[in-house]
Design an enzyme around this catalytic site. Sequence first.
Site, PDB file in Angstrom:
ATOM      1  CE  LYS A   7      -4.444   1.060   0.412  1.00 58.13           C
ATOM      2  NZ  LYS A   7      -5.628   0.246   0.116  1.00 58.13           N
ATOM      3  CG  ASP A  35      -7.177   3.197  -0.926  1.00 57.09           C
ATOM      4  OD1 ASP A  35      -7.652   2.066  -0.934  1.00 57.09           O
ATOM      5  OD2 ASP A  35      -7.200   3.929   0.094  1.00 57.09           O
TER       6      ASP A  35
END
Length: 449
Positions: free
Chosen positions: A128, A168
């Site tokens: 991430k 995201d």
Amino acid sequence: MNTQNYLADFLAAQTKKDPAQKVFHQAVREVVSSLATVLERHPVYVKEKILERMIEPERIISFRVPWQDDKGEIHVNRGFRVQFNSALGPYKGGIRFHESVTQDSLKFLGFEQTFKNSLTTLPLGGGKGGSDFDTRGKSAAEVMRFCHSFINELYHHIGYHTDIPAGDLGCGAREIGYMFGQYKKLTNDFTGAFTGKKPNWGGSLLRPEATGYGVAYFAQNMLATRQDSLQGKTCIISGCGNVGIYAMEKLLQLGGKVVGFMDYDGSIYDPDGIDAEKLAFLKDLVFVRRGSIREYGTQFTHSQFRPGKKPWDIPCQVACPTACENELDEPAAKTLLQNGCICLCEGSNMPCTPQAANQFQAASILYSPGKASNAGGVAVSGLEMTQNSMRIYWTREEVDAYLQKIMKNIHESCLASAKEYNMPGNYVAGANIAGFKKVADAMLDQGLV
Ligand code: GLU
């Protein structure tokens, strides 16, 4: 060895190392709390220190992102990429652009992503990244300059076989486009090093819809275990981004009635329920005009806009939190249960506080963790990578068929693992165990690296 003591010592040691990383510890605790029986039955995981290895990211890249605004003023943001685990494949996970981004929040998200990606059955590791940069209130030119600067450093560390970022919170197709453009210029290489691209230059059809549709499919699968369906069920959703809006769309298509939803400004209660016309209005408002749902309240007179208020007090049978971590606390959980909620299907990552999650477990309602029910997005990212490799495009129908199959498989593997380890019907335990075992076994196979 007493497993409970081992786990307590393990958690204490972890907390001592980085006492400030609260949200990461919360995520680790949630996974570990499901694993006692697994460790008892497979002592090799303890002997080989799999948990100790698993909670340490393989690599964290932290860098400076300088950029200039439209007036020529200089700003400096922080950029990160947490390359958490590559036992199952190249690092894979989104990029979050939001003021709340810290190394702690990205470690939590990268850790969750590792298990989520494992559950998809696709060959994807977990990672991430992101920045404390907020795209809201910035011009397109400013966002572009920021994205280019972000990639000027990150391009050294990513690539089609290494690490494949996607979108995201705060990072959609526009930002992916700017990042991909700069990546391509610096590497002189047109490969699928990002997913969430636009379909006219390499993206998969249905990628924007995938997470939200997957949430609705997962809810449908859960209800079917109790001979029930979404038909006629009142639903509420928090979060009005890609995940929330497409979850709404699929819930409607599957017969649900969406009576409440929320964005950063407040929530809407619409007792008549959303229909196709209202959904089209909402999509234009959010995706095109980037406005607040306050406008929905004025446009559709039966509905009510509730400034600054969350939607959890609106009576519903199915609730899907799709905004951010810890958005649903214990009082909200109690209210939902009192009002007759029978299914809580997480669309965001760890939206329920541990106390809220305990309430849902104790009430034995259908309760799925985000790492299982929101895995549709990264699953279609995996399908985007496949299409890029094959240099073909699949139709919407083909991608949707894969997505439905993957969500069904994830649902089945959660139930099977929960049953195998004596926690039948517990989706949280099932997702943690199934996700963990696959990564742990691959780590054992690959030795001490
Ligand atoms: N950010 C999304 C997730 O949490 C998508 C990740 C991806 O497509 O790589 O699953």
